[in-house]
Design an enzyme around this catalytic site. Structure first.
Site, PDB file in Angstrom:
ATOM      1  CG  PHE A 274      -5.064  -2.312 -15.720  1.00  0.00           C
ATOM      2  CD1 PHE A 274      -4.198  -1.403 -15.814  1.00  0.00           C
ATOM      3  CD2 PHE A 274      -5.665  -3.528 -16.336  1.00  0.00           C
ATOM      4  CE1 PHE A 274      -3.596  -1.304 -17.552  1.00  0.00           C
ATOM      5  CE2 PHE A 274      -5.209  -3.704 -17.461  1.00  0.00           C
ATOM      6  CZ  PHE A 274      -3.774  -2.443 -18.209  1.00  0.00           C
ATOM      7  CG  LEU A 275      -3.074  -2.954  -7.281  1.00  0.00           C
ATOM      8  CD1 LEU A 275      -3.860  -2.118  -6.565  1.00  0.00           C
ATOM      9  CD2 LEU A 275      -3.275  -4.590  -6.502  1.00  0.00           C
TER      10      LEU A 275
ATOM     11  CD  GLN B 292      -1.848   5.443  -6.994  1.00  0.00           C
ATOM     12  OE1 GLN B 292      -2.573   6.087  -7.443  1.00  0.00           O
ATOM     13  NE2 GLN B 292      -3.129   3.432  -7.531  1.00  0.00           N
TER      14      GLN B 292
ATOM     15  CG  HIS C 278       4.500   2.229 -13.193  1.00  0.00           C
ATOM     16  ND1 HIS C 278       5.762   2.487 -13.920  1.00  0.00           N
ATOM     17  CD2 HIS C 278       4.555   3.044 -12.075  1.00  0.00           C
ATOM     18  CE1 HIS C 278       6.975   2.008 -12.888  1.00  0.00           C
ATOM     19  NE2 HIS C 278       6.002   2.989 -12.011  1.00  0.00           N
ATOM     20  N   GLY C 279       0.054   2.347 -15.824  1.00  0.00           N
ATOM     21  CA  GLY C 279      -1.001   1.875 -15.804  1.00  0.00           C
ATOM     22  C   GLY C 279      -0.996   2.069 -17.540  1.00  0.00           C
TER      23      GLY C 279
ATOM     24  CD  GLU D 180     -16.235 -10.794 -16.005  1.00  0.00           C
ATOM     25  OE1 GLU D 180     -17.195 -11.051 -15.484  1.00  0.00           O
ATOM     26  OE2 GLU D 180     -15.329 -10.755 -16.839  1.00  0.00           O
TER      27      GLU D 180
END
Length: 381
Positions: free
Chosen positions: A227-228, A234, A238-239, A262
């Site tokens: 999730f870079l 940004q 996109h995320g 995690e």
């Protein structure tokens, strides 16, 4: 970094330390470089700065021993082949009259970077420029195309994006991943490198696909499944799109029983909460749900949508709060009680030794923070 951190070791030894020290995040510039479509002898570069540099330079994010230090890291837009330029206008020299700083060495900035950069990084700009020109339409993403989507830009044009699935079994991907994961250190809080000798890893990479002709496409790296998402891309969803695609892919796989994350950072938690809540709402998971929600209903939602128990309860609590009339004191009390019961169970080890009055105050204060956070999340759903 926002919190107070230990100073650079040389600060206590060098009287004029500030003259020779700089913030490494402020002096670093990153550029994503593509061939210019208007001038064959030039390139187009989108510059941006890292969010932080402490994984490389230490928690103090300081480089000592240079005046006017500049760190420029350029990457070819598709293959992420890397060029590094480190410049300065002078090096620190101990004063002849001082003995306290005679044994202080300047920071090895090139060496610090080299530990994390891909081995094929170059410091020769002509070599890098040739790479940029050569890969204009010759670079193709490694792996399997698994999803395509479009986003409307500011001019009203639809831009095309593609997601590729790769693993370390794919020829050339291990080298590509080494270039790619360097960026994670600069943008994802608390990140670290993964072991690339484990071929079970599945990596999903997002590219902008610029169609040059019927047969040629130029690819620009956008981000990947840590999730870079790089700064130039940004704020464009996109995320959200990547998360939704991955969730739906893993949710329907028979070899996946529960989707866990995690050590997620705060930004990712927000993204996950909004997307999971939206997905469950769109699939009628909350139909006829009222406070108090029986554990059997919580378990059903968790198992059907392959969420963790905590994530299922978070989504349920978000939904209930969105429908709650706080003027109805009975319903509001029932909602608060349900959330506090969940908080108590989750934090049992830390709360079990508190006396009743202290426990009540602690749970109430924690609940207030949770409710405020839920409203913040709901505002952007």
């Amino acid at each position: 970094m926002e919190t107070d951190q230990p100073p650079h070791p040389a600060q206590a030894q060098v009287p004029d330390f500030d003259r020779w020290a700089c913030n490494t995040t402020e002096v670093m510039e990153i550029g994503l470089v593509s061939p210019s479509q208007d001038d064959p002898y030039n390139v187009d570069t989108e510059y941006f700065q890292p969010e932080f540099t402490y994984p490389i330079f230490g928690m103090h994010e300081t480089a000592f021993g240079y005046k006017d230090l500049k760190i420029k890291i350029l990457l070819t837009s598709g293959s992420l082949r890397t060029y590094v330029s480190i410049t300065n206008s002078g090096h620190y020299q101990p004063s002849s009259s001082s003995t306290s700083d005679n044994n202080v060495a300047i920071d090895d900035v090139p060496g610090m970077l080299k530990k994390y950069l891909s081995p094929d990084t170059t410091t020769n700009y002509d070599t890098f420029f040739s790479m940029v020109k050569e890969e204009d339409t010759s670079f193709s993403p490694i792996g399997q195309l698994v999803h395509s989507y479009s986003i409307e830009n500011d001019e009203g044009t639809q831009e095309q994006y593609q997601i590729f699935k790769s693993s370390f079994k794919d020829p050339g991907f291990r080298e590509y991943h080494r270039r790619m994961q360097f960026l994670v250190l600069l943008f994802i809080e608390g990140s670290s490198y993964i072991e690339d000798d484990d071929e079970k890893w599945e990596i999903y990479t997002v590219y902008k696909a610029n169609k040059r002709s019927a047969a040629e496409t130029q690819y620009q790296f956008v981000g990947y499944s840590t999730f870079l998402i790089l700064p130039p891309f940004q704020g464009m969803s996109h995320g959200r799109i990547l998360y939704q695609f991955l969730y739906e892919q893993f949710a329907k796989r028979k070899d996946v029983g529960e989707i866990t994350v995690e050590d997620p950072n705060d930004g990712f938690c927000d993204l996950r909460d909004r997307n999971d809540y939206r997905f469950l709402e769109e699939h009628d998971a909350f139909r006829d749900l009222t406070v108090p929600v029986p554990q059997a209903q919580i378990d059903h939602i968790q198992q059907k949508f392959k969420l963790t128990n905590r994530q299922a309860q978070t989504c349920i609590e978000l939904h209930l709060l969105s429908k709650l009339d706080k003027k109805n004191s009975q319903d509001y009390k029932a909602y608060r009680l349900q959330v506090k019961q969940r908080l108590y169970k989750f934090n049992y080890d830390a709360l079990q030794d508190m006396d009743p009055a202290e426990l009540k105050e602690k749970l109430n204060n924690t609940y207030i923070g949770v409710e405020d956070d839920y409203y913040r999340i709901l505002e952007k759903v």
